[in-house]
Design a protein around this motif. Structure first.
Motif, PDB file in Angstrom:
ATOM      1  N   PHE A 699       0.808  -1.222   0.000  1.00 16.25           N
ATOM      2  CA  PHE A 699       0.000   0.000   0.000  1.00 16.25           C
ATOM      3  C   PHE A 699       0.844   1.276   0.000  1.00 16.25           C
ATOM      4  O   PHE A 699       0.511   2.235  -0.705  1.00 16.25           O
ATOM      5  CB  PHE A 699      -0.970   0.005   1.175  1.00 16.25           C
ATOM      6  CG  PHE A 699      -2.022  -1.077   1.108  1.00 16.25           C
ATOM      7  CD1 PHE A 699      -2.153  -1.895  -0.008  1.00 16.25           C
ATOM      8  CD2 PHE A 699      -2.895  -1.292   2.173  1.00 16.25           C
ATOM      9  CE1 PHE A 699      -3.108  -2.891  -0.062  1.00 16.25           C
ATOM     10  CE2 PHE A 699      -3.856  -2.276   2.125  1.00 16.25           C
ATOM     11  CZ  PHE A 699      -3.964  -3.095   1.002  1.00 16.25           C
ATOM     12  N   PRO A 700       1.918   1.362   0.778  1.00 18.70           N
ATOM     13  CA  PRO A 700       2.700   2.615   0.780  1.00 18.70           C
ATOM     14  C   PRO A 700       3.310   2.981  -0.570  1.00 18.70           C
ATOM     15  O   PRO A 700       3.559   4.168  -0.827  1.00 18.70           O
ATOM     16  CB  PRO A 700       3.796   2.327   1.815  1.00 18.70           C
ATOM     17  CG  PRO A 700       3.195   1.317   2.734  1.00 18.70           C
ATOM     18  CD  PRO A 700       2.355   0.445   1.848  1.00 18.70           C
ATOM     19  N   ILE A 701       3.547   1.996  -1.422  1.00 15.12           N
ATOM     20  CA  ILE A 701       4.063   2.328  -2.763  1.00 15.12           C
ATOM     21  C   ILE A 701       3.062   3.196  -3.512  1.00 15.12           C
ATOM     22  O   ILE A 701       3.416   4.185  -4.162  1.00 15.12           O
ATOM     23  CB  ILE A 701       4.377   1.042  -3.542  1.00 15.12           C
ATOM     24  CG1 ILE A 701       5.531   0.298  -2.889  1.00 15.12           C
ATOM     25  CG2 ILE A 701       4.679   1.357  -5.005  1.00 15.12           C
ATOM     26  CD1 ILE A 701       5.866  -1.020  -3.559  1.00 15.12           C
ATOM     27  N   PHE A 705       0.837   8.283  -4.538  1.00 16.15           N
ATOM     28  CA  PHE A 705      -0.017   8.804  -5.603  1.00 16.15           C
ATOM     29  C   PHE A 705      -1.424   9.125  -5.116  1.00 16.15           C
ATOM     30  O   PHE A 705      -2.177   9.789  -5.826  1.00 16.15           O
ATOM     31  CB  PHE A 705      -0.122   7.781  -6.748  1.00 16.15           C
ATOM     32  CG  PHE A 705       1.178   7.089  -7.066  1.00 16.15           C
ATOM     33  CD1 PHE A 705       2.350   7.828  -7.233  1.00 16.15           C
ATOM     34  CD2 PHE A 705       1.243   5.720  -7.185  1.00 16.15           C
ATOM     35  CE1 PHE A 705       3.552   7.187  -7.521  1.00 16.15           C
ATOM     36  CE2 PHE A 705       2.438   5.080  -7.470  1.00 16.15           C
ATOM     37  CZ  PHE A 705       3.600   5.818  -7.637  1.00 16.15           C
ATOM     38  N   THR A 706      -1.789   8.668  -3.934  1.00 13.11           N
ATOM     39  CA  THR A 706      -3.120   8.923  -3.395  1.00 13.11           C
ATOM     40  C   THR A 706      -3.064   8.866  -1.868  1.00 13.11           C
ATOM     41  O   THR A 706      -2.199   8.209  -1.293  1.00 13.11           O
ATOM     42  CB  THR A 706      -4.139   7.895  -3.925  1.00 13.11           C
ATOM     43  OG1 THR A 706      -5.420   8.162  -3.356  1.00 13.11           O
ATOM     44  CG2 THR A 706      -3.722   6.478  -3.574  1.00 13.11           C
ATOM     45  N   GLN A 707      -3.973   9.553  -1.216  1.00 15.07           N
ATOM     46  CA  GLN A 707      -3.967   9.611   0.242  1.00 15.07           C
ATOM     47  C   GLN A 707      -4.470   8.304   0.868  1.00 15.07           C
ATOM     48  O   GLN A 707      -4.063   7.949   1.974  1.00 15.07           O
ATOM     49  CB  GLN A 707      -4.838  10.778   0.717  1.00 15.07           C
ATOM     50  CG  GLN A 707      -4.268  12.144   0.350  1.00 15.07           C
ATOM     51  CD  GLN A 707      -5.114  13.281   0.884  1.00 15.07           C
ATOM     52  OE1 GLN A 707      -6.231  13.066   1.375  1.00 15.07           O
ATOM     53  NE2 GLN A 707      -4.597  14.499   0.796  1.00 15.07           N
ATOM     54  N   TYR A 712      -8.037   1.253  -3.225  1.00 19.82           N
ATOM     55  CA  TYR A 712      -7.856   0.643  -4.544  1.00 19.82           C
ATOM     56  C   TYR A 712      -7.489  -0.836  -4.429  1.00 19.82           C
ATOM     57  O   TYR A 712      -7.253  -1.482  -5.450  1.00 19.82           O
ATOM     58  CB  TYR A 712      -6.779   1.401  -5.317  1.00 19.82           C
ATOM     59  CG  TYR A 712      -7.164   2.830  -5.602  1.00 19.82           C
ATOM     60  CD1 TYR A 712      -7.904   3.164  -6.721  1.00 19.82           C
ATOM     61  CD2 TYR A 712      -6.804   3.853  -4.712  1.00 19.82           C
ATOM     62  CE1 TYR A 712      -8.269   4.485  -6.972  1.00 19.82           C
ATOM     63  CE2 TYR A 712      -7.166   5.174  -4.947  1.00 19.82           C
ATOM     64  CZ  TYR A 712      -7.895   5.482  -6.078  1.00 19.82           C
ATOM     65  OH  TYR A 712      -8.269   6.776  -6.322  1.00 19.82           O
ATOM     66  N   PHE A 713      -7.441  -1.350  -3.217  1.00 16.58           N
ATOM     67  CA  PHE A 713      -7.145  -2.771  -2.966  1.00 16.58           C
ATOM     68  C   PHE A 713      -8.188  -3.332  -2.003  1.00 16.58           C
ATOM     69  O   PHE A 713      -7.863  -3.909  -0.976  1.00 16.58           O
ATOM     70  CB  PHE A 713      -5.740  -2.931  -2.370  1.00 16.58           C
ATOM     71  CG  PHE A 713      -4.626  -2.483  -3.273  1.00 16.58           C
ATOM     72  CD1 PHE A 713      -4.039  -3.373  -4.165  1.00 16.58           C
ATOM     73  CD2 PHE A 713      -4.179  -1.178  -3.247  1.00 16.58           C
ATOM     74  CE1 PHE A 713      -3.005  -2.965  -4.991  1.00 16.58           C
ATOM     75  CE2 PHE A 713      -3.151  -0.766  -4.070  1.00 16.58           C
ATOM     76  CZ  PHE A 713      -2.561  -1.653  -4.950  1.00 16.58           C
TER      77      PHE A 713
END
Length: 785
Positions: A699-701, A705-707, A712-713
């Motif tokens: 997730f941190p990758i 690009f998003t907060q 998205y997962f």
């Protein structure tokens, strides 16, 4: 017809004086006090005669009832008609006397004008001319044709005398003030002449305007000069303006016709520039000196500067119309002439305020032969330029990361240049043909992009593939922006009109062909050889081309500028179909990049997929039941994912990269869920390890690009939640789902498994999917340790 016998006893019932009084009153009501109404006498006599005949006809059927009364009425009517005849004779005498009076007045006015001119009293002479003009205007509707002819010829004579007198002096004054102002000093704003000379010029301008005749009278002068058809739309300027233009016309013809060195077809900018200099040099004088005179003479709506410019533009049109046929087969000279013409038109309108409603030099360019040659050369040079752009070594290189490639930028500049050249064309049909050329060029470039794109798919990250994608995106964004511009909204309106007319014409041609085919060829009487039918039958033009030509001609001749409400109803854009095709390429290229990144990640995910999630060899994790570091097998996966995403972020346009990482995230979400989570079983430690790997590794990758990357997962996120719930909660949820599966209708009334899952943040997974996740958990860990 003889009158009927009347009874003498009825005579006493008729009041002769009353009849006479009523007749006079009726005549006064018809004719009034204006002698011009005397022409109504004949109509009145005809009407009364007709009425008398009708009455006599009716009386034939009533003679037995009141013969005396009828006879008396007929006699009275005869007397009234006789009186009417006497009045008519009197009126004719009055008309003759009035005509003689008018002729005497004209002789008086002519004598007054002649004597005033002899002593130099121009004002008094013009006053007499005004009286003569008023008299001429008053008798124009008269039936006395000889009088009208005499009065008109007298007026035309004195108009010619005044015109010659004032014109001659006007030209002398122009020489005095050194007109035209052709000094090389561009700052010339006032003529180098005395104020008295300038004032005399203004006075003569006023005189010339005062003697101007209306068109209906001036047309009887029989001195109309026929002009070439190319300048038929140019109305004749006011006479003073014609005199101001004439010296410049002489200079123009001297320098730019014949064998003079300045008459060079290879340098059309010479006469364009000269005309613009003349306008600039005389603009201030026209506005400050001539325009106030026009305002005083009831010409407030006429601009002296515009009249002056129109006279000069007429010279340019004649010159251009004679030069273009001579240079149309010399591509370079023809293109130079076209460009200089467009530059002249633009500067004339923008710098000097020449109205778009006035005739312009563009009418020469839109002549059928010239226009066909123009658009042919535009297409030829544009295709050649695109060949050079695409084949150049630096075609797919960009100056900055995320920007379009060089060839894409040049394509936009090429299209913009074409738009700038044709946007001022007055006829919408001509503009539509250039728009079709632009769409054709865009489609040609799209085909070239597809060819290059397919050759770069082997290594899309390090090849020109991202630059191609950026170029496609830039073209789409530019076309969308252009589609909202007022010019292209108007073009969409005309395009819709064009399609409608074309469809109607095509339908009419199809109906004609169907009708002709149904005619019997064996019956000679069934043929009807109309000229139009013969032209269609003998035409070698296809119906599609015929319908297209008809639609374009109809737009050029009949189309009017759309209103604001009509433009507001326009739907879509002229670039919609082109944008759709380019968007398809963009989507395909984004999918290709996404699949490439995912394939690299999947290639490094095999060790991670083979991890044994039902036990752990980490002694710290076994001792503390806590995970503090990611799985070693996931590190290569995360490393290649982060490296590719960062590389793509640096070389792709931001909107493209956003679409890309979202697609990668969606693919990874499904892949981890289906290939990792559902393919094994998890102990509590294994579930905790998976949670750490996802929330602190994957997730941190995407958090850059998003907060909220976890949104998205959602499949992974909700699976991790279920795998890490306390055992008691898990058992309760599992039982709830199973009971609901056994009897959905009854159990849904007590508690909904969907609501129960939602309380724990499970909104995407269905109850059955959630039950599957909970079933892969291992609740007795000791047997696997």
């Amino acid at each position: 017809m003889s009158s009927l016998p009347l009874d003498a006893s009825f005579h006493s019932l008729v009041d002769q004086d009353e009849i006479n009084y009523k007749v006079v009153q009726q005549l006064n009501a018809i004719f009034g006090k204006d002698i011009k109404n005397l022409h109504k006498v004949k109509d009145l006599v005809e009407e009364l005669t007709k009425s008398k005949d009708e009455l006599e006809k009716r009386l034939r059927f009533a003679t037995t009832e009141a013969p005396d009364r009828i006879s008396k009425a007929v006699k009275a009517a005869d007397e009234a008609l006789a009186k009417e005849a006497r009045i008519l004779a009197t009126i004719e005498e009055l008309q003759k006397e009035n005509a003689v009076k008018n002729q005497l007045n004209l002789l008086f006015f002519s004598k007054e004008i002649e004597s005033s001119l002899h002593i130099g009293a121009e004002g008094q002479a013009l006053l007499g001319y005004r009286h003569l003009f008023d008299s001429t205007k008053a008798v124009q509707s008269s039936r006395c044709l000889n009088l009208v002819k005499f009065v008109t010829s007298t007026l035309l004579h004195w108009n010619q005398v005044f015109t010659q007198r004032f014109t001659s002096e006007f030209e002398d004054v122009l020489k005095t003030i050194k007109w035209p102002f052709t000094s090389s000093n561009e700052g010339v704003s006032q003529p180098p002449a005395s104020p008295e000379a300038v004032q005399r010029l203004c006075t003569l301008t006023q005189y010339l305007l005062q003697i101007t005749l209306p068109d209906d009278i001036a047309s009887k002068n029989n001195q109309t000069v026929l002009s070439p058809a190319i300048v038929a739309d140019f109305t004749t300027p006011l006479h003073p303006i014609q005199l101001l233009v004439r010296p410049l016309e002489v200079r123009f013809l001297f320098h730019f016709t014949g064998s003079k060195a300045t008459n060079s077809r290879e340098n059309p900018e010479w006469y364009f520039t000269q005309v613009l200099k003349w306008i600039a040099a005389h603009e201030n004088f026209l506005n400050m000196r001539i325009q106030p005179v026009l305002n005083q003479c009831n010409h407030k709506n006429t601009s002296a500067k515009v009249e002056f410019m129109r006279g000069l533009v007429r010279l340019v049109v004649l010159k251009l119309a004679s030069d273009l046929p001579e240079v149309q087969y010399d591509d370079d000279t023809f293109c130079c002439t076209i460009q200089e013409t467009l530059n002249f038109e633009r500067e004339l309108c923008e710098a000097y305020g020449y109205p778009a409603s006035q005739p312009s030099v563009l009418s020469v360019l839109t002549q059928a032969k010239n226009f066909a040659r123009w658009i042919h050369i535009e297409r030829k040079f544009a295709l050649e330029l695109m060949d050079e752009l695409v084949s150049d070594q630096g075609a797919w290189l960009s100056l900055e990361s995320g920007e379009a490639a060089h060839c894409g930028e040049q394509l936009i500049l090429l299209l913009q240049g074409i738009t700038d050249r044709y946007k001022r064309l007055p006829q919408p049909g001509h503009r539509l043909q250039f728009l079709e050329l632009q769409l054709e060029l865009l489609d040609d470039f799209r085909v070239r992009v597809l060819q290059v794109m397919k050759s770069e798919t082997q290594d899309p990250l390090t090849s020109h593939y991202p630059a191609i994608l950026n170029t496609v995106h830039h073209i789409i964004a530019t076309l969308n922006d252009w589609g909202d511009l007022p010019f292209f909204v108007e073009m969409q309106y005309y395009h819709e009109c064009f399609n409608k007319i074309q469809d109607q014409t095509a339908a009419a041609i199809a109906g004609y062909e169907k009708t002709r085919a149904s005619v019997s060829h064996d019956d000679p009487s069934s043929f009807s050889f109309i000229q139009q039918d013969l032209s269609l039958m003998n035409s070698s033009i296809s119906p599609e081309i015929l319908a297209r030509q008809d639609a374009l001609e109809s737009l050029n001749t009949n189309a009017e500028a759309p209103s604001v409400s009509q433009l507001a109803e326009v739907s879509g854009s002229v670039f919609d179909s082109t944008v759709e095709l380019y968007s398809h390429i963009e989507g395909e290229m984004i999918r290709t990049l996404s699949n490439y990144v995912f394939s690299e990640v999947r290639a490094r995910s095999q060790p991670y997929r083979k991890d044994k999630w039902f036990y752990t060899t980490n002694p710290k994790a076994l001792q503390n039941n806590k995970i503090n570091e990611p799985s070693p097998s996931i590190c290569p996966l995360l490393e290649v994912l982060a490296r590719h995403l960062h590389a793509l972020r640096d070389i792709l346009a931001p909107p493209l990269f956003i679409s890309l990482w979202k697609k990668v995230a969606d693919t990874l979400n499904k892949y981890v869920y289906e290939e990792v989570i559902l393919q094994t079983r998890f102990s509590d430690i294994g579930a905790a390890q998976l949670k750490f790997d996802m929330t602190r590794g994957l997730f941190p990758i995407f958090g850059e690009f998003t907060q909220k990357p976890e949104n998205y997962f959602k499949l992974i996120k909700e699976s991790v939640i279920l795998l890490n719930l306390p055992h008691a909660t898990t058992f309760l949820l599992r039982d709830t789902i199973r009971m609901w599966n056994d009897d959905q209708d009854t159990f849904s009334l007590v508690v909904s498994p969907v609501k129960a899952l939602a309380e724990h943040g499970i909104t995407v997974l269905s109850p059955r999917e959630a039950d599957t996740i909970m079933n892969i958990r291992i609740y007795n860990q000791d047997q696997f340790m």
